[in-house]
Design a protein around this motif. Structure first.
Motif, PDB file in Angstrom:
ATOM      1  N   ILE A 493      59.520  63.114  41.441  1.00 42.16           N
ATOM      2  CA  ILE A 493      60.892  62.606  41.522  1.00 42.16           C
ATOM      3  C   ILE A 493      61.364  62.098  40.149  1.00 42.16           C
ATOM      4  O   ILE A 493      62.472  62.388  39.697  1.00 42.16           O
ATOM      5  N   GLN A 494      60.489  61.374  39.435  1.00 43.89           N
ATOM      6  CA  GLN A 494      60.943  60.791  38.172  1.00 43.89           C
ATOM      7  C   GLN A 494      61.145  61.859  37.094  1.00 43.89           C
ATOM      8  O   GLN A 494      62.052  61.760  36.266  1.00 43.89           O
ATOM      9  N   LEU A 495      60.322  62.870  37.125  1.00 42.80           N
ATOM     10  CA  LEU A 495      60.463  63.916  36.105  1.00 42.80           C
ATOM     11  C   LEU A 495      61.711  64.765  36.370  1.00 42.80           C
ATOM     12  O   LEU A 495      62.451  65.125  35.458  1.00 42.80           O
ATOM     13  N   ASN A 496      61.946  65.059  37.631  1.00 47.57           N
ATOM     14  CA  ASN A 496      63.176  65.760  37.997  1.00 47.57           C
ATOM     15  C   ASN A 496      64.408  64.997  37.546  1.00 47.57           C
ATOM     16  O   ASN A 496      65.335  65.567  36.973  1.00 47.57           O
ATOM     17  N   THR A 497      64.405  63.707  37.857  1.00 45.66           N
ATOM     18  CA  THR A 497      65.539  62.870  37.466  1.00 45.66           C
ATOM     19  C   THR A 497      65.713  62.878  35.950  1.00 45.66           C
ATOM     20  O   THR A 497      66.830  62.998  35.445  1.00 45.66           O
ATOM     21  N   GLN A 498      64.614  62.770  35.233  1.00 50.26           N
ATOM     22  CA  GLN A 498      64.677  62.793  33.771  1.00 50.26           C
ATOM     23  C   GLN A 498      65.415  64.049  33.280  1.00 50.26           C
ATOM     24  O   GLN A 498      66.356  63.978  32.493  1.00 50.26           O
ATOM     25  N   PHE A 499      64.983  65.201  33.793  1.00 47.09           N
ATOM     26  CA  PHE A 499      65.586  66.445  33.308  1.00 47.09           C
ATOM     27  C   PHE A 499      67.059  66.548  33.710  1.00 47.09           C
ATOM     28  O   PHE A 499      67.916  66.926  32.908  1.00 47.09           O
ATOM     29  N   GLU A 500      67.334  66.198  34.951  1.00 51.44           N
ATOM     30  CA  GLU A 500      68.708  66.346  35.416  1.00 51.44           C
ATOM     31  C   GLU A 500      69.653  65.416  34.669  1.00 51.44           C
ATOM     32  O   GLU A 500      70.764  65.807  34.314  1.00 51.44           O
ATOM     33  N   ASN A 501      69.179  64.219  34.397  1.00 52.41           N
ATOM     34  CA  ASN A 501      70.022  63.286  33.627  1.00 52.41           C
ATOM     35  C   ASN A 501      70.312  63.802  32.223  1.00 52.41           C
ATOM     36  O   ASN A 501      71.459  63.803  31.769  1.00 52.41           O
ATOM     37  N   TRP A 502      69.284  64.225  31.536  1.00 49.88           N
ATOM     38  CA  TRP A 502      69.489  64.662  30.146  1.00 49.88           C
ATOM     39  C   TRP A 502      70.333  65.935  30.090  1.00 49.88           C
ATOM     40  O   TRP A 502      71.254  66.040  29.283  1.00 49.88           O
ATOM     41  N   TYR A 503      70.007  66.874  30.964  1.00 47.02           N
ATOM     42  CA  TYR A 503      70.780  68.116  30.899  1.00 47.02           C
ATOM     43  C   TYR A 503      72.213  67.873  31.353  1.00 47.02           C
ATOM     44  O   TYR A 503      73.167  68.378  30.760  1.00 47.02           O
TER      45      TYR A 503
END
Ligand code: E9O
Length: 610
Positions: A493-503
């Motif tokens: 969940i945290q890694l997904n959120t990281q990518f979605e936020n930055w992109y």
């Protein structure tokens, strides 16, 4: 002026000064006795005791003395050299003293005369010393180099010196060097010292920019000359079989190569790392004599470009999922050929084809290996640990710009170098970071308009002030390690959120530039707990599951932290160094290495692009 790698040719000689030097650390209370008593004026052995010190090497781990391991201040190196008579016989030869790198600040004397000083611990510097040698060619020439590893708020990396004045707790003169980076501050003369010659009129610098159109390769070149107003230049491009494939004349031009063989990364093509040799020949006359200088530069023909979701090499986006990362800290930071070749063999065994030079420029010899083997490099300057707001000041920025000048000047012609990184994990949320990174990145792009520029962030996507200026977002994260330690279940969940936020915020391609966990080799536990080989394995696998979804969109690379274990300062978070390596410091695999090997080769063997 240029900083071409010293190469032998029909007009140039190289004499390595590697081996044992005389050495002494200045242990005097003010650490300044060497300068006060002018140790450079006579032989070092005459002013006090000396010990043997290998060059190149860090001095820290050479003796059994903890005071030398942890030494902060000036150390003195000296050796004598006998120069071939032909170098001094005629006035037509330049003799240049070159230091590959010395950490951090260096002052150099030849026969007691100061010839140069250099600020910065990772890049080469040189000085012409012919006139000093000629003064008395019958005595050996004495070279003295004083090196100081003290880090301040204006150095790169920055640091602070803290004096402990409470005499109930600390002895007289006690002080520590503080800094915000995670590797031992190894010091000394880390890379080869050598003398090389050129004629009086010589090729001073070469810049190549490559491109291709259909089957035709284009090598745009620029040559700068010193020592002659009316030199003639001829340029020849030679392929691997020794055939001349293009010629040109003059200081600037374009070489056209029909049926070009492009430079490709390892595992992206069956013939990676293809290099041509560009031979530059200078002829000049000054009335009495004529000079000829020859310099051969390896040239790989390739292009690099970035879109909102991709990183392209030769318009192709196949490479960048096979990425690893490394730190060259075997015994120390000294250039070490057996270790370098071993590490390249390990990278190939893994199926890795890329690394970042965390967190400082590596030796040119390593980049030459990358050119030949097709290893793709993110070339990082020593801008690590910029956390103190005072390190965003004018003096720091000015020095940082100079370091980028020196880095680009040294590495601009390497096909393996595909991107510049100006910093690692700076405090990019601080207000001055915006102006700082805007200026720094624009400066780097002006120096080299052909390569993307980035820095590695660990800052929050919403607060990062420099991210608007980078071409590729590079993010480090340590879910289930520094955050939520022990909770592997948070990674998806945290890694997904990281990518979605930055992109979502930037629409730029993203590299996971660090991820991992410490594993003490031989520690096991199932179910996994932190510091065991099993835990490291599961962290990597959990990250990889997310990468496999996101790499179909905009995640263009994964760089494990770290290639091998490495030494750090002593502290409660480190058990004899950082253990996030997938190899030990002795280069033996942990369980995680086999996970990577299986993954990288599987990705390499996928014929489709995703
Ligand atoms: C830089 C690298 O040199 N990134 C670090 C690596 C590490 O293993 C280091 O070796 O520590 C990770 C930075 C982690 C930042 C998050 C800290 C959060 C503290 C609670």
């Amino acid at each position: 002026t240029g900083m071409l790698f010293p190469r032998e040719s029909s007009s140039r000689e190289v004499k390595e000064l590697n081996g044992l030097w005389d050495f002494r650390a200045d242990q005097s209370p003010n650490r300044n006795q060497g300068f006060d008593r002018a140790w450079y004026k006579s032989r070092l052995a005459e002013t006090g005791p000396v010990i043997d010190m290998p060059v190149p090497a860090s001095y820290n781990d050479i003796t059994q003395d903890p005071a030398l391991r942890d030494f902060i201040g000036w150390v003195w190196y000296e050796r004598e050299v006998v120069v071939p008579a032909r170098w001094v016989a005629d006035g037509g030869t330049r003799v240049v003293l070159r230091v590959g790198s010395a950490h951090y600040y260096s002052v150099v004397w030849v026969n007691g005369v100061k010839v140069t000083e250099h600020d910065g611990g990772h890049l080469p510097f040189e000085v012409e010393i012919g006139s000093l040698i000629r003064k008395d060619p019958t005595v050996p020439c004495r070279i003295t180099i004083a090196v100081n590893n003290t880090l301040t708020l204006e150095t790169l990396p920055p640091g602070t010196i803290q004096h402990m004045d409470d005499r109930t707790k600390y002895p007289e003169g006690f002080f520590v060097q503080n800094f915000n980076f995670d590797f031992f501050n190894y010091a000394g003369i880390h890379r080869p010292v050598l003398l090389y010659t050129t004629p009086k009129a010589y090729v001073d610098d070469i810049t190549v920019v490559t491109d291709f159109l259909d089957n035709t390769g284009l090598v745009k070149y620029n040559v700068s000359v010193q020592g002659a107003a009316n030199a003639t230049l001829s340029v020849t491009l030679i392929d691997k079989d020794g055939r001349c494939v293009a010629t040109s004349n003059g200081p600037a031009g374009v070489l056209k190569v029909v049926d070009v063989k492009l430079w490709w990364p390892y595992l992206m093509h069956e013939n990676p790392g293809y290099l041509y040799s560009m031979e530059v020949r200078l002829t000049a006359a000054d009335g009495k004599s004529t000079f000829e200088d020859v310099y051969s530069l390896p040239v790989g023909i390739r292009t690099v470009s970035v879109t909102s979701t991709q990183f392209l090499i030769n318009n192709n986006f196949g490479y960048n999922r096979l990425i690893t990362d490394r730190k060259f800290c075997g015994k120390s930071k000294g250039l070490d050929w057996p270790l370098i070749v071993k590490d390249f063999n390990l990278m190939k065994w893994l199926g890795a084809n890329s690394f970042r030079t965390s967190h400082y420029p590596y030796a040119e010899e390593i980049l030459q290996m990358c050119d030949r083997h097709g290893i793709v490099v993110i070339d990082e300057c020593p801008g690590v640990g910029i956390k103190d707001i005072r390190s965003f000041g004018k003096a720091s920025l000015t020095h940082h710009l100079v370091v980028m000048d020196e880095l680009v000047r040294r590495d601009k012609n390497h096909p393996s170098v595909v991107m510049w990184s100006v910093a690692n994990e700076p405090a990019a949320e601080m207000p001055p970071a915006e102006f700082y990174f805007k200026t720094l990145i624009q400066h780097t792009k002006a120096l080299d308009p052909t390569r993307p520029v980035t820095y590695i962030t660990a800052s929050n996507y919403a607060r990062d002030k420099g991210a608007p200026y980078v071409d590729v977002i590079c993010v480090n994260s340590y879910f289930s390690w520094y955050h939520d330690p022990g909770h592997l279940e948070v990674i998806p969940i945290q890694l997904n959120t990281q990518f979605e936020n930055w992109y979502g915020k930037y629409q730029k391609p993203i590299i996971q530039s660090e991820y991992g966990a410490d594993a003490v080799p031989g520690l096991h536990s199932d179910p996994p707990v932190m510091f065991t080989e099993e835990y490291q394995k599961v962290v990597l696998q959990s990250y990889h599951n997310v990468f496999d979804q996101k790499r179909k969109q905009y995640v263009i690379g994964e760089l494990i932290w770290n290639f091998a274990d490495f030494m750090t300062v002593q502290g409660i978070l480190r058990v004899v160094g950082n253990k996030k390596g997938v190899f030990t410091r002795q280069r033996q695999p942990k369980a995680a290495a086999f996970i990577l090997r299986e993954r990288y080769w599987r990705l390499a063997n996928e014929t489709g692009r995703l």
